[in-house]
Design an enzyme around this catalytic site. Structure first.
Site, PDB file in Angstrom:
ATOM      1  N   ARG A   1      -1.379  -1.594   5.955  1.00 42.22           N
ATOM      2  CA  ARG A   1      -0.926  -0.402   6.670  1.00 42.22           C
ATOM      3  C   ARG A   1      -0.188  -0.665   7.978  1.00 42.22           C
ATOM      4  O   ARG A   1       0.751   0.075   8.294  1.00 42.22           O
ATOM      5  CB  ARG A   1      -2.113   0.549   6.875  1.00 42.22           C
TER       6      ARG A   1
ATOM      7  N   ASP B   1      -4.862  -7.594  -6.877  1.00 43.71           N
ATOM      8  CA  ASP B   1      -6.128  -7.244  -6.226  1.00 43.71           C
ATOM      9  C   ASP B   1      -6.798  -6.092  -6.969  1.00 43.71           C
ATOM     10  O   ASP B   1      -6.778  -4.947  -6.522  1.00 43.71           O
ATOM     11  CB  ASP B   1      -5.842  -6.874  -4.768  1.00 43.71           C
TER      12      ASP B   1
ATOM     13  N   ARG C   1      -5.464  -6.216  11.683  1.00 37.78           N
ATOM     14  CA  ARG C   1      -4.789  -5.133  12.388  1.00 37.78           C
ATOM     15  C   ARG C   1      -4.065  -5.687  13.606  1.00 37.78           C
ATOM     16  O   ARG C   1      -4.537  -6.635  14.252  1.00 37.78           O
ATOM     17  CB  ARG C   1      -5.801  -4.062  12.828  1.00 37.78           C
TER      18      ARG C   1
ATOM     19  N   THR D   1     -16.024  -8.802 -20.609  1.00 36.23           N
ATOM     20  CA  THR D   1     -14.946  -7.891 -20.216  1.00 36.23           C
ATOM     21  C   THR D   1     -14.151  -8.455 -19.051  1.00 36.23           C
ATOM     22  O   THR D   1     -12.912  -8.395 -19.036  1.00 36.23           O
ATOM     23  CB  THR D   1     -15.527  -6.515 -19.848  1.00 36.23           C
TER      24      THR D   1
ATOM     25  N   ASP E   1       0.839  -1.203   0.000  1.00 33.88           N
ATOM     26  CA  ASP E   1       0.000   0.000   0.000  1.00 33.88           C
ATOM     27  C   ASP E   1       0.873   1.251   0.000  1.00 33.88           C
ATOM     28  O   ASP E   1       0.928   2.000   0.978  1.00 33.88           O
ATOM     29  CB  ASP E   1      -0.933  -0.002   1.213  1.00 33.88           C
TER      30      ASP E   1
ATOM     31  N   LYS F   1       0.694  -8.362  -2.280  1.00 41.30           N
ATOM     32  CA  LYS F   1      -0.546  -7.915  -2.919  1.00 41.30           C
ATOM     33  C   LYS F   1      -0.325  -6.574  -3.601  1.00 41.30           C
ATOM     34  O   LYS F   1       0.163  -5.626  -2.984  1.00 41.30           O
ATOM     35  CB  LYS F   1      -1.680  -7.784  -1.904  1.00 41.30           C
TER      36      LYS F   1
ATOM     37  N   GLN G   1     -11.274   0.619   8.091  1.00 39.49           N
ATOM     38  CA  GLN G   1     -11.759  -0.751   8.130  1.00 39.49           C
ATOM     39  C   GLN G   1     -12.655  -0.914   9.354  1.00 39.49           C
ATOM     40  O   GLN G   1     -12.305  -0.472  10.445  1.00 39.49           O
ATOM     41  CB  GLN G   1     -10.587  -1.741   8.221  1.00 39.49           C
TER      42      GLN G   1
ATOM     43  N   LYS H   1     -10.107  -6.525  -8.278  1.00 41.48           N
ATOM     44  CA  LYS H   1     -11.556  -6.657  -8.036  1.00 41.48           C
ATOM     45  C   LYS H   1     -12.380  -6.393  -9.295  1.00 41.48           C
ATOM     46  O   LYS H   1     -13.268  -5.536  -9.323  1.00 41.48           O
ATOM     47  CB  LYS H   1     -12.004  -5.707  -6.920  1.00 41.48           C
TER      48      LYS H   1
END
EC number: 4.1.1.23
Length: 229
Positions: free
Chosen positions: A210, A59, A180, A68, A10, A32, A189, A61
């Site tokens: 994070r 990732d 976490r 498509t 991230d 990821k 979250q 989604k």
């Protein structure tokens, strides 16, 4: 053996991402790549991670009409990634099209998993998008749809893992974000758990971003997580 820990890169720039990647061992964790980093750095960055022998969870989604999404999944598989995902809410035909698009890769195809309910959702919020189910009901419903379509598993909060395993089978993969550390705030979250709690609930893979990327020493956090897991 595939590591249980998936480190979410991230970051909003390549330098910080690479600095962390260079300290990680592909035998200890997967990586990821989400929408932010993929939009910024593109397929070549993903290929570079694969060349470093990391298992990469792309990732993105995917959620669109079946044709498509099928083409997008095929393009993702061309990058050599380990896992890709689509939104289960796209429906059975879309999920089946995604699965069919990967058949040509045989045993080398990436894992295909479906997103159930985003971990940012709180109880009651589904009503705002016209869904009357509770969070566990909706997550379970979409997981069963993904299983019917022949997908390998789902992305879901650890809070729904037990019921998903009961309904879809122990071999149905559960990938759990919203992880976490005990001293971390929830940020955006809502449905979160610690790594140890998620493993006890039955999560197969833990996505942690994070708490690692925003730490003063990310590698120390990764090392501690690996010891705990």
């Amino acid at each position: 053996m595939t590591p249980k820990l998936i480190v979410a890169l991230d970051f909003d720039n390549q330098d910080n991402a690479i600095q962390l990647v260079e300290k990680l061992d592909p035998n200890h964790c997967a990586l990821k790549v989400g929408s932010e980093l993929f939009t910024l750095l593109g397929p070549q960055f993903v290929k570079a991670l694969v060349r470093r022998e990391f298992k990469v969870f792309l990732d993105l989604k995917f959620h669109d009409i079946p044709n498509t999404v099928a083409k997008a999944c095929h393009s993702a598989a061309e990058l050599g990634v380990w896992m890709i995902n689509v939104h289960a809410i796209g429906g059975l035909k879309m999920l089946q099209a995604a699965r069919e698009s990967l058949k040509t890769y045989g045993k080398d195809r990436p894992l295909l998993i479906a997103v159930t309910v985003l971990t940012s959702f709180e109880e009651g919020e589904l009503a705002s998008v016209g869904i009357s189910n509770t969070l566990p009901e909706q997550a379970t419903h979409l997981a069963m749809l993904a299983r019917e379509a022949g997908l390998d598993g789902v992305v879901s909060s650890a809070h729904e893992v037990k019921i998903i395993k009961q309904k879809c089978g122990e071999n149905f993969i559960t990938v759990t974000p919203g992880i976490r550390l005990p001293n971390n705030l929830k940020d955006d979250q809502s449905r979160v758990m610690t790594p140890q709690q998620a493993i006890r609930e039955g999560s197969d893979f833990l996505v942690i971003g994070r708490p690692i990327t925003q730490a003063s020493n990310p590698y120390e956090v990764v090392s501690a997580l690996l010891r705990d897991l």
